[in-house]
Design a protein around this motif. Structure first.
Motif, PDB file in Angstrom:
ATOM      1  N   CYS A 112       0.817  -1.207   0.000  1.00 48.08           N
ATOM      2  CA  CYS A 112       0.000   0.000   0.000  1.00 48.08           C
ATOM      3  C   CYS A 112       0.859   1.270   0.000  1.00 48.08           C
ATOM      4  CB  CYS A 112      -0.951  -0.005   1.199  1.00 48.08           C
ATOM      5  SG  CYS A 112      -2.138   1.348   1.186  1.00 48.08           S
ATOM      6  N   PHE A 113       1.696   1.438   1.001  1.00 49.38           N
ATOM      7  CA  PHE A 113       2.510   2.647   1.103  1.00 49.38           C
ATOM      8  C   PHE A 113       3.423   2.819  -0.108  1.00 49.38           C
ATOM      9  CE2 PHE A 113       6.399   4.834   2.650  1.00 49.38           C
ATOM     10  CZ  PHE A 113       5.843   6.085   2.858  1.00 49.38           C
ATOM     11  N   ALA A 114       4.057   1.739  -0.542  1.00 52.15           N
ATOM     12  CA  ALA A 114       4.919   1.817  -1.718  1.00 52.15           C
ATOM     13  C   ALA A 114       4.105   2.225  -2.950  1.00 52.15           C
ATOM     14  CB  ALA A 114       5.636   0.498  -1.952  1.00 52.15           C
ATOM     15  N   GLY A 115       2.850   1.788  -3.012  1.00 53.01           N
ATOM     16  CA  GLY A 115       1.970   2.204  -4.108  1.00 53.01           C
ATOM     17  C   GLY A 115       1.703   3.696  -4.080  1.00 53.01           C
ATOM     18  N   PHE A 116       1.518   4.221  -2.877  1.00 55.66           N
ATOM     19  CA  PHE A 116       1.359   5.675  -2.725  1.00 55.66           C
ATOM     20  C   PHE A 116       2.585   6.397  -3.267  1.00 55.66           C
ATOM     21  CE2 PHE A 116       3.058   8.972   0.132  1.00 55.66           C
ATOM     22  CZ  PHE A 116       2.283  10.055  -0.285  1.00 55.66           C
ATOM     23  N   LEU A 117       3.778   5.946  -2.870  1.00 56.50           N
ATOM     24  CA  LEU A 117       5.002   6.610  -3.324  1.00 56.50           C
ATOM     25  C   LEU A 117       5.136   6.545  -4.842  1.00 56.50           C
ATOM     26  CD1 LEU A 117       7.552   5.427  -0.605  1.00 56.50           C
ATOM     27  CD2 LEU A 117       6.493   7.693  -0.813  1.00 56.50           C
ATOM     28  N   ALA A 118       4.910   5.368  -5.411  1.00 54.44           N
ATOM     29  CA  ALA A 118       5.019   5.212  -6.869  1.00 54.44           C
ATOM     30  C   ALA A 118       3.985   6.082  -7.581  1.00 54.44           C
ATOM     31  CB  ALA A 118       4.853   3.742  -7.255  1.00 54.44           C
ATOM     32  N   GLY A 119       2.763   6.068  -7.087  1.00 51.74           N
ATOM     33  CA  GLY A 119       1.702   6.852  -7.706  1.00 51.74           C
ATOM     34  C   GLY A 119       1.932   8.343  -7.600  1.00 51.74           C
ATOM     35  N   ARG A 120       2.377   8.782  -6.442  1.00 55.07           N
ATOM     36  CA  ARG A 120       2.637  10.215  -6.245  1.00 55.07           C
ATOM     37  C   ARG A 120       3.750  10.699  -7.160  1.00 55.07           C
ATOM     38  NH1 ARG A 120       5.456  12.036  -0.878  1.00 55.07           N
ATOM     39  NH2 ARG A 120       7.208  11.288  -2.117  1.00 55.07           N
ATOM     40  N   VAL A 127       1.552  15.027 -14.563  1.00 57.48           N
ATOM     41  CA  VAL A 127       0.604  16.147 -14.542  1.00 57.48           C
ATOM     42  C   VAL A 127       1.083  17.346 -15.368  1.00 57.48           C
ATOM     43  CG1 VAL A 127      -0.469  17.899 -13.045  1.00 57.48           C
ATOM     44  CG2 VAL A 127      -0.648  15.461 -12.471  1.00 57.48           C
ATOM     45  N   PRO A 128       2.352  17.759 -15.277  1.00 53.26           N
ATOM     46  CA  PRO A 128       2.774  18.896 -16.104  1.00 53.26           C
ATOM     47  C   PRO A 128       2.602  18.654 -17.608  1.00 53.26           C
ATOM     48  CG  PRO A 128       4.383  18.516 -14.374  1.00 53.26           C
ATOM     49  CD  PRO A 128       3.420  17.341 -14.353  1.00 53.26           C
ATOM     50  N   ARG A 129       2.653  17.391 -18.038  1.00 53.17           N
ATOM     51  CA  ARG A 129       2.472  17.060 -19.457  1.00 53.17           C
ATOM     52  C   ARG A 129       1.002  16.871 -19.822  1.00 53.17           C
ATOM     53  NH1 ARG A 129       7.422  14.040 -18.378  1.00 53.17           N
ATOM     54  NH2 ARG A 129       6.274  12.159 -17.823  1.00 53.17           N
ATOM     55  N   GLY A 130       0.164  16.685 -18.787  1.00 51.59           N
ATOM     56  CA  GLY A 130      -1.258  16.500 -19.018  1.00 51.59           C
ATOM     57  C   GLY A 130      -1.623  15.154 -19.614  1.00 51.59           C
ATOM     58  N   ARG A 131      -0.773  14.159 -19.401  1.00 49.95           N
ATOM     59  CA  ARG A 131      -1.077  12.818 -19.912  1.00 49.95           C
ATOM     60  C   ARG A 131      -0.277  11.766 -19.155  1.00 49.95           C
ATOM     61  NH1 ARG A 131       2.902  14.558 -23.259  1.00 49.95           N
ATOM     62  NH2 ARG A 131       4.488  13.017 -23.783  1.00 49.95           N
ATOM     63  N   GLY A 132      -0.778  10.536 -19.200  1.00 46.50           N
ATOM     64  CA  GLY A 132      -0.102   9.411 -18.572  1.00 46.50           C
ATOM     65  C   GLY A 132      -1.109   8.434 -17.999  1.00 46.50           C
ATOM     66  N   THR A 133      -0.604   7.284 -17.652  1.00 45.01           N
ATOM     67  CA  THR A 133      -1.435   6.217 -17.093  1.00 45.01           C
ATOM     68  C   THR A 133      -0.734   5.621 -15.888  1.00 45.01           C
ATOM     69  OG1 THR A 133      -2.332   5.704 -19.286  1.00 45.01           O
ATOM     70  CG2 THR A 133      -2.560   4.010 -17.586  1.00 45.01           C
ATOM     71  N   ILE A 134      -1.477   5.478 -14.810  1.00 46.67           N
ATOM     72  CA  ILE A 134      -0.972   4.851 -13.587  1.00 46.67           C
ATOM     73  C   ILE A 134      -1.890   3.677 -13.281  1.00 46.67           C
ATOM     74  CG2 ILE A 134      -0.395   5.154 -11.151  1.00 46.67           C
ATOM     75  CD1 ILE A 134      -0.259   8.235 -11.756  1.00 46.67           C
ATOM     76  N   LEU A 135      -1.309   2.481 -13.226  1.00 48.35           N
ATOM     77  CA  LEU A 135      -2.076   1.269 -12.972  1.00 48.35           C
ATOM     78  C   LEU A 135      -1.599   0.607 -11.686  1.00 48.35           C
ATOM     79  CD1 LEU A 135      -1.868  -0.195 -16.595  1.00 48.35           C
ATOM     80  CD2 LEU A 135      -3.767   1.085 -15.582  1.00 48.35           C
ATOM     81  N   PHE A 136      -2.549   0.159 -10.893  1.00 50.65           N
ATOM     82  CA  PHE A 136      -2.250  -0.568  -9.661  1.00 50.65           C
ATOM     83  C   PHE A 136      -2.836  -1.968  -9.796  1.00 50.65           C
ATOM     84  CE2 PHE A 136      -2.539   3.899  -8.469  1.00 50.65           C
ATOM     85  CZ  PHE A 136      -1.412   4.077  -7.687  1.00 50.65           C
ATOM     86  N   THR A 137      -1.996  -2.990  -9.651  1.00 48.63           N
ATOM     87  CA  THR A 137      -2.551  -4.344  -9.681  1.00 48.63           C
ATOM     88  C   THR A 137      -3.074  -4.665  -8.290  1.00 48.63           C
ATOM     89  OG1 THR A 137      -0.432  -5.421  -9.235  1.00 48.63           O
ATOM     90  CG2 THR A 137      -1.065  -5.151 -11.542  1.00 48.63           C
ATOM     91  N   GLY A 138      -4.288  -5.130  -8.266  1.00 45.69           N
ATOM     92  CA  GLY A 138      -4.931  -5.487  -7.016  1.00 45.69           C
ATOM     93  C   GLY A 138      -5.165  -6.981  -6.938  1.00 45.69           C
ATOM     94  N   ALA A 139      -5.981  -7.351  -6.021  1.00 46.06           N
ATOM     95  CA  ALA A 139      -6.339  -8.753  -5.807  1.00 46.06           C
ATOM     96  C   ALA A 139      -7.764  -8.774  -5.278  1.00 46.06           C
ATOM     97  CB  ALA A 139      -5.384  -9.388  -4.802  1.00 46.06           C
ATOM     98  N   MET A 166      -6.943   8.808  -6.377  1.00 46.80           N
ATOM     99  CA  MET A 166      -6.070   9.370  -7.399  1.00 46.80           C
ATOM    100  C   MET A 166      -6.802   9.539  -8.726  1.00 46.80           C
ATOM    101  SD  MET A 166      -2.379   7.550  -6.669  1.00 46.80           S
ATOM    102  CE  MET A 166      -1.682   8.265  -8.155  1.00 46.80           C
ATOM    103  N   ALA A 167      -7.638   8.566  -9.073  1.00 49.35           N
ATOM    104  CA  ALA A 167      -8.389   8.643 -10.335  1.00 49.35           C
ATOM    105  C   ALA A 167      -9.288   9.873 -10.353  1.00 49.35           C
ATOM    106  CB  ALA A 167      -9.207   7.367 -10.545  1.00 49.35           C
ATOM    107  N   VAL A 177      -5.988   6.663 -14.180  1.00 50.70           N
ATOM    108  CA  VAL A 177      -5.589   5.837 -13.044  1.00 50.70           C
ATOM    109  C   VAL A 177      -6.590   4.706 -12.918  1.00 50.70           C
ATOM    110  CG1 VAL A 177      -5.140   5.755 -10.558  1.00 50.70           C
ATOM    111  CG2 VAL A 177      -4.633   7.849 -11.839  1.00 50.70           C
ATOM    112  N   ALA A 178      -6.060   3.480 -12.758  1.00 47.44           N
ATOM    113  CA  ALA A 178      -6.950   2.327 -12.597  1.00 47.44           C
ATOM    114  C   ALA A 178      -6.367   1.325 -11.612  1.00 47.44           C
ATOM    115  CB  ALA A 178      -7.178   1.641 -13.948  1.00 47.44           C
ATOM    116  N   HIS A 179      -7.262   0.651 -10.936  1.00 48.50           N
ATOM    117  CA  HIS A 179      -6.939  -0.464 -10.047  1.00 48.50           C
ATOM    118  C   HIS A 179      -7.489  -1.701 -10.746  1.00 48.50           C
ATOM    119  CE1 HIS A 179      -8.023  -3.231  -6.703  1.00 48.50           C
ATOM    120  NE2 HIS A 179      -6.856  -2.841  -6.242  1.00 48.50           N
ATOM    121  N   VAL A 180      -6.598  -2.631 -11.049  1.00 44.88           N
ATOM    122  CA  VAL A 180      -6.982  -3.809 -11.833  1.00 44.88           C
ATOM    123  C   VAL A 180      -6.766  -5.062 -10.990  1.00 44.88           C
ATOM    124  CG1 VAL A 180      -6.554  -5.094 -13.956  1.00 44.88           C
ATOM    125  CG2 VAL A 180      -6.208  -2.609 -13.906  1.00 44.88           C
TER     126      VAL A 180
END
Length: 185
Positions: A112-120, A127-139, A166-167, A177-180
């Protein structure tokens, strides 16, 4: 060249994700803890042998300093991060009476915490570029706990809530941003 960072690239889901993005032409930057760097280098080499581009980084994703430095390094040396996939599992089984505070904290830090760091850090770059994708693998554990998996379920539920927040915050800024949920190896 656009870069894809896979945090938690192992022999299963993370490795498959890295191979898939490399096959689509992205340069993949894969991470695991430094003690597993040899296995990570093997994965990177197999991607390169298949015609893809890959770089391996031994990083403790629970370290704020290491995650900041990693994203800065990729942005400077590889290219703009277009995709970040957080895939650390920490799937361990402990009965609640045997779950120590140390075990619970470590599982939460990893899943969880490491996901916060990676996502942040991904958001700061995207954000400055106005594009990108952040995916979190869940269970499935992110939706319902199971006996023996209290620490894992709590961490994965937290990761799901992080992704949802985040989404809602980053979507209007052009960041997807998606949780998969992808159970199994």
């Amino acid at each position: 060249m656009a870069a894809c960072l896979v945090v938690g690239a192992g022999d299963g889901v993370g490795g498959a994700i890295a191979r898939a993005f490399a096959a689509e032409g992205m340069e993949v930057c894969i991470t695991r803890r430094a003690r597993n760097l040899e296995q990570l280098e093997d994965l990177a080499q197999s991607i390169r042998d298949g015609g893809g581009k890959a770089r391996a980084y031994g990083v403790d994703a629970r370290s704020e300093e290491e995650m900041i430095a990693l994203v800065d390094k990729i942005e400077a040396e590889v290219g703009p991060l277009e995709v970040v996939v957080f895939n650390i599992g920490a799937n361990v089984r402990f009965g609640i009476e045997e779950t120590t505070a140390r075990v619970f904290s470590k599982v939460w830090e990893m899943a969880c915490f490491a996901g916060f760091l990676a996502g942040r850090e991904a958001a700061k770059a995207m954000v400055p570029r106005g594009r990108g994708t952040i995916l979190f693998t869940g269970a499935t554990a992110s939706l319902r706990g199971r006996d023996g998996f209290a620490a894992f379920a709590a961490a994965k539920a937290g990761l799901r809530a992080l992704a949802q927040s985040m989404a809602r915050e980053l979507g209007p800024k052009g960041i997807h941003v998606a949780h998969v949920i992808c159970d199994g190896s």
